[in-house]
Design a protein around this motif. Structure first.
Motif, PDB file in Angstrom:
ATOM      1  N   TRP A  26       0.802  -1.223   0.000  1.00 15.98           N
ATOM      2  CA  TRP A  26       0.000   0.000   0.000  1.00 15.98           C
ATOM      3  C   TRP A  26       0.833   1.270   0.000  1.00 15.98           C
ATOM      4  O   TRP A  26       0.323   2.357  -0.323  1.00 15.98           O
ATOM      5  CB  TRP A  26      -0.969   0.003   1.180  1.00 15.98           C
ATOM      6  N   THR A  27       2.121   1.182   0.344  1.00 15.14           N
ATOM      7  CA  THR A  27       2.982   2.368   0.297  1.00 15.14           C
ATOM      8  C   THR A  27       3.933   2.344  -0.897  1.00 15.14           C
ATOM      9  O   THR A  27       4.760   3.232  -1.035  1.00 15.14           O
ATOM     10  CB  THR A  27       3.802   2.506   1.596  1.00 15.14           C
ATOM     11  N   ALA A  28       3.806   1.348  -1.754  1.00 14.03           N
ATOM     12  CA  ALA A  28       4.628   1.287  -2.964  1.00 14.03           C
ATOM     13  C   ALA A  28       4.104   2.290  -3.999  1.00 14.03           C
ATOM     14  O   ALA A  28       2.923   2.643  -4.000  1.00 14.03           O
ATOM     15  CB  ALA A  28       4.604  -0.117  -3.544  1.00 14.03           C
ATOM     16  N   PRO A  29       4.969   2.775  -4.914  1.00 17.14           N
ATOM     17  CA  PRO A  29       4.502   3.685  -5.962  1.00 17.14           C
ATOM     18  C   PRO A  29       3.384   3.106  -6.813  1.00 17.14           C
ATOM     19  O   PRO A  29       2.570   3.841  -7.365  1.00 17.14           O
ATOM     20  CB  PRO A  29       5.760   3.930  -6.794  1.00 17.14           C
ATOM     21  N   THR A  30       3.317   1.775  -6.916  1.00 14.79           N
ATOM     22  CA  THR A  30       2.291   1.132  -7.740  1.00 14.79           C
ATOM     23  C   THR A  30       0.891   1.252  -7.142  1.00 14.79           C
ATOM     24  O   THR A  30      -0.101   0.993  -7.826  1.00 14.79           O
ATOM     25  CB  THR A  30       2.625  -0.358  -7.922  1.00 14.79           C
ATOM     26  N   ALA A  31       0.789   1.642  -5.858  1.00  8.19           N
ATOM     27  CA  ALA A  31      -0.524   1.707  -5.217  1.00  8.19           C
ATOM     28  C   ALA A  31      -1.442   2.694  -5.919  1.00  8.19           C
ATOM     29  O   ALA A  31      -2.651   2.464  -6.016  1.00  8.19           O
ATOM     30  CB  ALA A  31      -0.378   2.080  -3.742  1.00  8.19           C
ATOM     31  N   LEU A 252       9.913   3.764 -14.087  1.00 12.29           N
ATOM     32  CA  LEU A 252       9.489   4.846 -13.207  1.00 12.29           C
ATOM     33  C   LEU A 252       9.240   4.345 -11.787  1.00 12.29           C
ATOM     34  O   LEU A 252       9.646   4.979 -10.809  1.00 12.29           O
ATOM     35  CB  LEU A 252       8.218   5.502 -13.757  1.00 12.29           C
ATOM     36  N   VAL A 253       8.585   3.192 -11.678  1.00 13.62           N
ATOM     37  CA  VAL A 253       8.326   2.624 -10.361  1.00 13.62           C
ATOM     38  C   VAL A 253       9.642   2.299  -9.663  1.00 13.62           C
ATOM     39  O   VAL A 253       9.816   2.580  -8.466  1.00 13.62           O
ATOM     40  CB  VAL A 253       7.440   1.366 -10.478  1.00 13.62           C
ATOM     41  N   TRP A 254      10.573   1.722 -10.396  1.00 18.45           N
ATOM     42  CA  TRP A 254      11.887   1.410  -9.808  1.00 18.45           C
ATOM     43  C   TRP A 254      12.579   2.672  -9.309  1.00 18.45           C
ATOM     44  O   TRP A 254      13.150   2.693  -8.207  1.00 18.45           O
ATOM     45  CB  TRP A 254      12.775   0.717 -10.848  1.00 18.45           C
ATOM     46  N   SER A 255      12.531   3.735 -10.094  1.00 18.71           N
ATOM     47  CA  SER A 255      13.211   4.971  -9.704  1.00 18.71           C
ATOM     48  C   SER A 255      12.556   5.590  -8.472  1.00 18.71           C
ATOM     49  O   SER A 255      13.246   6.066  -7.565  1.00 18.71           O
ATOM     50  CB  SER A 255      13.231   5.966 -10.857  1.00 18.71           C
ATOM     51  N   PHE A 256      11.214   5.576  -8.410  1.00 25.74           N
ATOM     52  CA  PHE A 256      10.533   6.102  -7.228  1.00 25.74           C
ATOM     53  C   PHE A 256      10.883   5.264  -5.995  1.00 25.74           C
ATOM     54  O   PHE A 256      11.120   5.801  -4.920  1.00 25.74           O
ATOM     55  CB  PHE A 256       9.013   6.092  -7.432  1.00 25.74           C
ATOM     56  N   THR A 257      10.911   3.939  -6.158  1.00 25.66           N
ATOM     57  CA  THR A 257      11.228   3.059  -5.046  1.00 25.66           C
ATOM     58  C   THR A 257      12.674   3.239  -4.600  1.00 25.66           C
ATOM     59  O   THR A 257      12.982   3.255  -3.403  1.00 25.66           O
ATOM     60  CB  THR A 257      10.991   1.586  -5.440  1.00 25.66           C
ATOM     61  N   ARG A 258      13.549   3.402  -5.562  1.00 30.88           N
ATOM     62  CA  ARG A 258      14.981   3.560  -5.274  1.00 30.88           C
ATOM     63  C   ARG A 258      15.248   4.786  -4.417  1.00 30.88           C
ATOM     64  O   ARG A 258      16.141   4.787  -3.566  1.00 30.88           O
ATOM     65  CB  ARG A 258      15.750   3.671  -6.598  1.00 30.88           C
ATOM     66  N   ASN A 260      13.153   6.149  -2.198  1.00 30.09           N
ATOM     67  CA  ASN A 260      12.264   6.164  -1.038  1.00 30.09           C
ATOM     68  C   ASN A 260      10.978   6.945  -1.260  1.00 30.09           C
ATOM     69  O   ASN A 260      10.476   7.629  -0.362  1.00 30.09           O
ATOM     70  CB  ASN A 260      13.000   6.737   0.187  1.00 30.09           C
ATOM     71  N   SER A 261      10.462   6.875  -2.482  1.00 33.02           N
ATOM     72  CA  SER A 261       9.166   7.465  -2.813  1.00 33.02           C
ATOM     73  C   SER A 261       9.147   8.990  -2.765  1.00 33.02           C
ATOM     74  O   SER A 261       8.094   9.601  -2.827  1.00 33.02           O
ATOM     75  CB  SER A 261       8.055   6.932  -1.893  1.00 33.02           C
ATOM     76  N   PHE A 262      10.327   9.652  -2.700  1.00 34.44           N
ATOM     77  CA  PHE A 262      10.311  11.112  -2.633  1.00 34.44           C
ATOM     78  C   PHE A 262       9.783  11.724  -3.921  1.00 34.44           C
ATOM     79  O   PHE A 262       9.255  12.835  -3.925  1.00 34.44           O
ATOM     80  CB  PHE A 262      11.699  11.652  -2.285  1.00 34.44           C
ATOM     81  N   GLY A 263       9.917  11.019  -5.021  1.00 34.80           N
ATOM     82  CA  GLY A 263       9.323  11.501  -6.265  1.00 34.80           C
ATOM     83  C   GLY A 263       7.813  11.565  -6.153  1.00 34.80           C
ATOM     84  O   GLY A 263       7.176  12.524  -6.605  1.00 34.80           O
ATOM     85  N   LEU A 264       7.239  10.567  -5.494  1.00 31.89           N
ATOM     86  CA  LEU A 264       5.787  10.569  -5.279  1.00 31.89           C
ATOM     87  C   LEU A 264       5.388  11.695  -4.340  1.00 31.89           C
ATOM     88  O   LEU A 264       4.353  12.349  -4.528  1.00 31.89           O
ATOM     89  CB  LEU A 264       5.344   9.231  -4.695  1.00 31.89           C
ATOM     90  N   LEU A 265       6.185  11.951  -3.308  1.00 36.37           N
ATOM     91  CA  LEU A 265       5.853  13.018  -2.373  1.00 36.37           C
ATOM     92  C   LEU A 265       5.889  14.378  -3.058  1.00 36.37           C
ATOM     93  O   LEU A 265       5.105  15.270  -2.740  1.00 36.37           O
ATOM     94  CB  LEU A 265       6.823  13.001  -1.185  1.00 36.37           C
ATOM     95  N   PHE A 266       6.798  14.539  -4.006  1.00 37.34           N
ATOM     96  CA  PHE A 266       6.862  15.794  -4.745  1.00 37.34           C
ATOM     97  C   PHE A 266       5.608  15.985  -5.592  1.00 37.34           C
ATOM     98  O   PHE A 266       5.060  17.094  -5.700  1.00 37.34           O
ATOM     99  CB  PHE A 266       8.105  15.809  -5.643  1.00 37.34           C
TER     100      PHE A 266
END
Length: 316
Positions: A26-31, A252-258, A260-266
């Motif tokens: 649920w906290t992965a970028p894929t969610a 993209l998912v790999w890069s966000f995960t790599r 720590n999801s800061f790309g998603l937070l942005f």
């Protein structure tokens, strides 16, 4: 729904804890891909379509409406017991007046009915796992998957679902979808909802950033849906598009995960600000007062209101 990020994990680890597959998925970028998938395919249930069409929330303020729904799923998965119980009771209060007549069958619908709540719950948890498998790290181990579906059943206790109806394995989830498929259908209102969620217009308060985000997400989420659903909902496309989307989406998912999801937070303030706030607090949260998990019944006894269960409105 009001959310104070400082209260995400004050008391305990909630229902599952840091080593759980639910926290991981649920906290992965894929969610976010899985969430869009879920809210689209939910419209194949005519009773849910009627509730959505009558409330008009996804049309009048799509960013807020969907952000709050996604936030509820996140809270159920990763927040402490107090926050999860209070969010669930608040959601039932919001849903309680949402009743009416489903025009295809002529039967009454209720947003809080056990059948509708189970459909929402299973499509959400199944879709998020599906996106994780297709675009993320891949399938869970057999042990992790067994635990994931066990946790899915625990989270269903927050809603009005009947415990005996909740699937507890992938095989039971498949049986559930096979059982409900005869009642699934499309309609003008269903197609309106699905197409709006996949390709949100910047009008009606959505904004350019949200509209662009929905279209980019749809490239990935549609690729995870079966062909019969895509044809039924009139949003099918050539298979080559699915193939073209999968590799860039995985990168993209790999890069966000790599990172720590800061790309998603942005990106979150532009797409789902409340969900982004919850995710940020999750990443930065200190250990709770009691570093242990609780059950929904324990949390409800400690923090729930006595009237919470009375908010269930059964169809007449």
């Amino acid at each position: 729904m009001h959310f104070d990020p400082t209260t995400l994990r004050r008391d305990d680890y909630g229902f599952f804890g840091p080593d759980s597959p639910s926290w991981k998925i649920w906290t992965a970028p894929t969610a976010v891909i899985g969430f869009q998938r879920a809210v689209v395919l939910e419209h194949f249930d005519p009773f849910l379509t009627a509730a959505v069409a009558d409330s008009r929330g996804i049309y009048s303020d799509p960013r807020k409406r969907l952000d709050h729904t996604f936030s509820y799923f996140l809270i159920a998965a990763i927040a402490d017991g107090r926050t999860a119980i209070q969010a669930a009771e608040h959601l039932m209060q919001i849903h309680a007046p949402m009743t009416g007549i489903e025009p295809i069958s002529g039967n009454r619908y209720s947003a809080n009915s056990p059948e509708t709540q189970l459909w929402i719950h299973i499509t959400g948890w199944h879709s998020v796992l599906k996106a994780y498998e297709v675009f993320g790290p891949g399938p869970l181990t057999p042990e992790e998957e067994a635990r994931y579906w066990h946790e899915c059943a625990i989270a269903a206790e927050l809603q009005t679902c009947k415990p005996e109806d909740v699937p507890r394995s992938r095989a039971e989830v498949r049986e559930y979808f096979a059982r409900v498929r005869p009642r699934l259908c499309t309609s003008e209102k269903a197609e309106e909802g699905m197409h709006h969620l996949l390709w949100t217009s910047p009008r009606n308060g959505a904004g350019i950033s949200y509209a662009i985000g929905s279209r980019l997400l749809s490239l990935a989420s549609v690729a995870t849906l079966p062909k019969w659903m895509r044809r039924l909902g009139r949003f099918d496309r050539w298979g080559i598009v699915d193939l073209a989307v999968k590799l860039p989406a995985k990168v993209l998912v790999w890069s966000f995960t790599r990172f720590n999801s800061f790309g998603l937070l942005f990106a979150a303030p532009f797409v789902a600000p409340m969900a982004g706030q919850i995710l940020e607090e999750h990443l930065n949260a200190a250990p709770p007062t009691r570093p242990e998990t609780v059950t929904p019944s324990e949390a409800r006894a400690l923090y729930g209101s006595r009237s919470g269960r009375a908010l269930i409105a059964e169809p007449a």
